[in-house]
Scaffold this motif. Structure first.
Motif, PDB file in Angstrom:
ATOM      1  N   MET A  63      -2.667  52.512  74.205  1.00 48.77           N
ATOM      2  CA  MET A  63      -2.490  51.265  73.916  1.00 48.77           C
ATOM      3  C   MET A  63      -3.681  50.559  74.397  1.00 48.77           C
ATOM      4  O   MET A  63      -4.248  50.592  75.403  1.00 48.77           O
ATOM      5  CB  MET A  63      -1.194  50.739  74.484  1.00 48.77           C
ATOM      6  CG  MET A  63      -0.052  51.283  74.008  1.00 48.77           C
ATOM      7  SD  MET A  63       1.663  50.512  74.577  1.00 48.77           S
ATOM      8  CE  MET A  63       2.634  51.381  73.455  1.00 48.77           C
ATOM      9  N   THR A  64      -4.289  49.319  73.429  1.00 49.40           N
ATOM     10  CA  THR A  64      -5.486  48.809  73.894  1.00 49.40           C
ATOM     11  C   THR A  64      -4.926  47.358  73.849  1.00 49.40           C
ATOM     12  O   THR A  64      -4.253  46.924  73.186  1.00 49.40           O
ATOM     13  CB  THR A  64      -6.540  48.930  72.996  1.00 49.40           C
ATOM     14  OG1 THR A  64      -6.259  48.646  71.598  1.00 49.40           O
ATOM     15  CG2 THR A  64      -6.893  50.457  73.041  1.00 49.40           C
ATOM     16  N   VAL A  65      -5.792  46.574  74.729  1.00 48.76           N
ATOM     17  CA  VAL A  65      -5.649  44.886  74.549  1.00 48.76           C
ATOM     18  C   VAL A  65      -6.716  44.353  73.980  1.00 48.76           C
ATOM     19  O   VAL A  65      -7.819  45.059  74.025  1.00 48.76           O
ATOM     20  CB  VAL A  65      -5.360  44.562  76.074  1.00 48.76           C
ATOM     21  CG1 VAL A  65      -4.170  45.138  76.746  1.00 48.76           C
ATOM     22  CG2 VAL A  65      -6.610  44.859  77.060  1.00 48.76           C
ATOM     23  N   PRO A  66      -6.854  43.112  73.608  1.00 46.61           N
ATOM     24  CA  PRO A  66      -7.919  42.451  73.035  1.00 46.61           C
ATOM     25  C   PRO A  66      -9.234  42.708  73.983  1.00 46.61           C
ATOM     26  O   PRO A  66      -8.852  42.426  75.404  1.00 46.61           O
ATOM     27  CB  PRO A  66      -7.455  41.154  72.645  1.00 46.61           C
ATOM     28  CG  PRO A  66      -6.072  41.379  72.327  1.00 46.61           C
ATOM     29  CD  PRO A  66      -5.503  42.357  73.440  1.00 46.61           C
ATOM     30  N   GLY A  67     -10.309  42.962  73.497  1.00 44.08           N
ATOM     31  CA  GLY A  67     -11.405  42.955  74.689  1.00 44.08           C
ATOM     32  C   GLY A  67     -11.787  44.414  74.988  1.00 44.08           C
ATOM     33  O   GLY A  67     -12.782  44.777  75.498  1.00 44.08           O
ATOM     34  N   ALA A  68     -10.845  45.249  74.852  1.00 46.53           N
ATOM     35  CA  ALA A  68     -11.080  46.686  75.454  1.00 46.53           C
ATOM     36  C   ALA A  68     -12.406  47.447  74.249  1.00 46.53           C
ATOM     37  O   ALA A  68     -12.341  47.347  73.196  1.00 46.53           O
ATOM     38  CB  ALA A  68      -9.874  47.552  75.224  1.00 46.53           C
ATOM     39  N   LEU A 115       7.147  60.623  69.580  1.00 46.31           N
ATOM     40  CA  LEU A 115       7.122  59.729  71.004  1.00 46.31           C
ATOM     41  C   LEU A 115       6.562  60.597  72.074  1.00 46.31           C
ATOM     42  O   LEU A 115       6.559  61.631  72.143  1.00 46.31           O
ATOM     43  CB  LEU A 115       8.601  59.589  71.300  1.00 46.31           C
ATOM     44  CG  LEU A 115       9.487  58.753  70.200  1.00 46.31           C
ATOM     45  CD1 LEU A 115      10.971  58.670  70.496  1.00 46.31           C
ATOM     46  CD2 LEU A 115       8.899  57.257  70.067  1.00 46.31           C
ATOM     47  N   ALA A 116       5.745  59.704  72.837  1.00 47.45           N
ATOM     48  CA  ALA A 116       4.957  60.409  73.908  1.00 47.45           C
ATOM     49  C   ALA A 116       5.858  60.322  75.125  1.00 47.45           C
ATOM     50  O   ALA A 116       6.556  59.728  75.352  1.00 47.45           O
ATOM     51  CB  ALA A 116       3.535  59.649  73.886  1.00 47.45           C
ATOM     52  N   THR A 117       5.157  61.170  76.158  1.00 50.55           N
ATOM     53  CA  THR A 117       5.818  61.087  77.410  1.00 50.55           C
ATOM     54  C   THR A 117       5.167  60.338  78.366  1.00 50.55           C
ATOM     55  O   THR A 117       5.681  59.825  79.504  1.00 50.55           O
ATOM     56  CB  THR A 117       5.862  62.649  78.187  1.00 50.55           C
ATOM     57  OG1 THR A 117       4.402  63.143  78.197  1.00 50.55           O
ATOM     58  CG2 THR A 117       6.618  63.413  77.182  1.00 50.55           C
ATOM     59  N   LEU A 118       3.866  59.648  78.007  1.00 49.80           N
ATOM     60  CA  LEU A 118       3.093  58.812  78.892  1.00 49.80           C
ATOM     61  C   LEU A 118       2.310  57.874  77.991  1.00 49.80           C
ATOM     62  O   LEU A 118       2.233  57.913  77.007  1.00 49.80           O
ATOM     63  CB  LEU A 118       2.012  59.816  79.654  1.00 49.80           C
ATOM     64  CG  LEU A 118       2.571  60.568  80.575  1.00 49.80           C
ATOM     65  CD1 LEU A 118       1.945  62.031  80.688  1.00 49.80           C
ATOM     66  CD2 LEU A 118       2.491  60.033  81.845  1.00 49.80           C
ATOM     67  N   ALA A 119       1.842  56.794  78.705  1.00 51.95           N
ATOM     68  CA  ALA A 119       1.137  55.638  78.146  1.00 51.95           C
ATOM     69  C   ALA A 119      -0.221  55.471  78.910  1.00 51.95           C
ATOM     70  O   ALA A 119       0.045  55.423  80.111  1.00 51.95           O
ATOM     71  CB  ALA A 119       2.102  54.739  77.793  1.00 51.95           C
ATOM     72  N   VAL A 120      -1.238  55.425  78.190  1.00 51.28           N
ATOM     73  CA  VAL A 120      -2.444  54.617  78.947  1.00 51.28           C
ATOM     74  C   VAL A 120      -2.689  53.451  78.149  1.00 51.28           C
ATOM     75  O   VAL A 120      -2.900  53.364  76.862  1.00 51.28           O
ATOM     76  CB  VAL A 120      -3.603  55.542  78.700  1.00 51.28           C
ATOM     77  CG1 VAL A 120      -4.738  55.045  79.519  1.00 51.28           C
ATOM     78  CG2 VAL A 120      -3.419  57.068  79.371  1.00 51.28           C
ATOM     79  N   VAL A 121      -2.808  52.356  79.069  1.00 50.98           N
ATOM     80  CA  VAL A 121      -2.993  50.979  78.533  1.00 50.98           C
ATOM     81  C   VAL A 121      -4.483  50.581  78.820  1.00 50.98           C
ATOM     82  O   VAL A 121      -4.928  50.731  80.026  1.00 50.98           O
ATOM     83  CB  VAL A 121      -2.051  49.820  79.020  1.00 50.98           C
ATOM     84  CG1 VAL A 121      -2.335  48.357  78.509  1.00 50.98           C
ATOM     85  CG2 VAL A 121      -0.790  50.297  78.859  1.00 50.98           C
ATOM     86  N   VAL A 122      -5.255  50.677  77.933  1.00 50.13           N
ATOM     87  CA  VAL A 122      -6.824  50.317  78.298  1.00 50.13           C
ATOM     88  C   VAL A 122      -7.161  48.841  78.156  1.00 50.13           C
ATOM     89  O   VAL A 122      -7.025  48.257  77.185  1.00 50.13           O
ATOM     90  CB  VAL A 122      -7.591  51.066  76.979  1.00 50.13           C
ATOM     91  CG1 VAL A 122      -9.284  50.771  77.687  1.00 50.13           C
ATOM     92  CG2 VAL A 122      -7.377  52.516  77.212  1.00 50.13           C
TER      93      VAL A 122
END
Length: 291
Positions: free
Chosen positions: A77-82, A186-193
């Motif tokens: 997952m990404t946030v604006p500006g990544a 569906l995933a087991t983990l999330a990376v938020v960048v």
């Protein structure tokens, strides 16, 4: 016995320290690098050094990451500006470690802006009606994060079900998220960048931390990663580290280096193994990288 991987990790730790701006004999230089925050680059690096660091990371990535995430799946997952370059590097390294990357999802400004909190909460509650994780959350962002978790995460990699599809559709129609292709699993983990710290982003960073904490209750957890400036005032990584979920959500603040993106994947593996932590620059309590 000292193994080849041990040597790689030791050398990588030295390299990552240098990439984070720590000069031998002169102490941490984080504050000097932070003077550039908000410009898209968190450290002033000699291009020749950056080229060396990228080359070294490329040669050592296999030994450091091989098989670390076999059997795991990750949604990014990404946030604006990544930085899309940083996101692409993380995805490649996740795959190198054996993870299935189920897809990439962008969290929009609308889901992160406090002014739209009630709208986002309403979308979460209506689209996930009857889900105990959403209805049982104690606050607005707990409910929004729980809905996102229900849409993208599970204890095991499984096919996307009807409830997850309904939540994704509602969040997309509400302009809260976007994705070129919605994940099939569906995933087991999330990376938020996250992106670099910028003026006026402190409130959004607090929201990112709250959403990550709520999502961390599903599957094997969440890693929030960003460039060096993301662990300074106003940054998303700092918001996580200073918040209620600091002990359970992993963080990395060196995604603006090739070695740091390797560290991010190592952090995902540590999170999957039930050992969350904070890694990266000298502002990270866990040191340069997981053991």
């Amino acid at each position: 016995m000292i193994t080849f991987r041990y040597h790689l990790v030791s050398v990588a730790a030295i390299l990552i320290a240098l990439a984070a701006g720590i000069a031998l004999g002169s102490g941490p230089l984080d504050e000097a690098g932070d003077s550039l925050r908000g410009t898209g680059t968190s450290t002033a690096t000699d291009p020749a050094v950056a080229s060396f660091e990228a080359g070294f990371a490329g040669r050592t990535a296999d030994g450091l990451l091989e098989d670390r995430l076999n059997g795991q799946s990750v949604v990014v997952m990404t946030v604006p500006g990544a930085s899309q370059g940083e996101v692409g590097g993380i995805v490649s390294d996740l795959q190198l470690a054996g993870a299935e990357v189920t897809g990439q999802v962008e969290l929009s400004s609308k889901v992160l802006d406090a002014a739209d909190r009630q709208f986002a909460e309403g979308v979460a509650q209506q689209s996930a009606a009857g889900d105990p994780g959403v209805s049982g959350a104690s606050d607005s962002y707990g409910r929004i994060g729980a809905a996102l978790a229900r849409a993208y995460l599970a204890d095991e990699t499984t096919a996307t079900d009807q409830t997850a599809t309904a939540i994704r559709s509602a969040f997309t129609e509400g302009d809260l998220i976007s994705a070129d292709d919605q994940p099939a699993n569906l995933a087991t983990l999330a990376v938020v960048v996250a992106g670099p710290e910028r003026a006026g982003t402190a409130d959004r960073s607090t929201v990112v931390a709250a959403l990550a904490g709520a999502m961390n209750e599903t599957g094997k957890g969440v890693v929030v990663a960003g460039p060096a400036s993301s662990s300074t005032d106003g940054g998303a990584v700092k918001a996580v580290r200073d918040g209620a979920f600091a002990a359970s959500v992993s963080t990395v603040d060196v995604t603006d280096s090739a070695a740091g993106r390797i560290v991010t994947v190592m952090a995902v593996a540590s999170q999957a193994g039930g050992q969350p932590g904070a890694w990266g620059t000298s502002r990270s309590s866990g040191g340069a990288l997981p053991q």
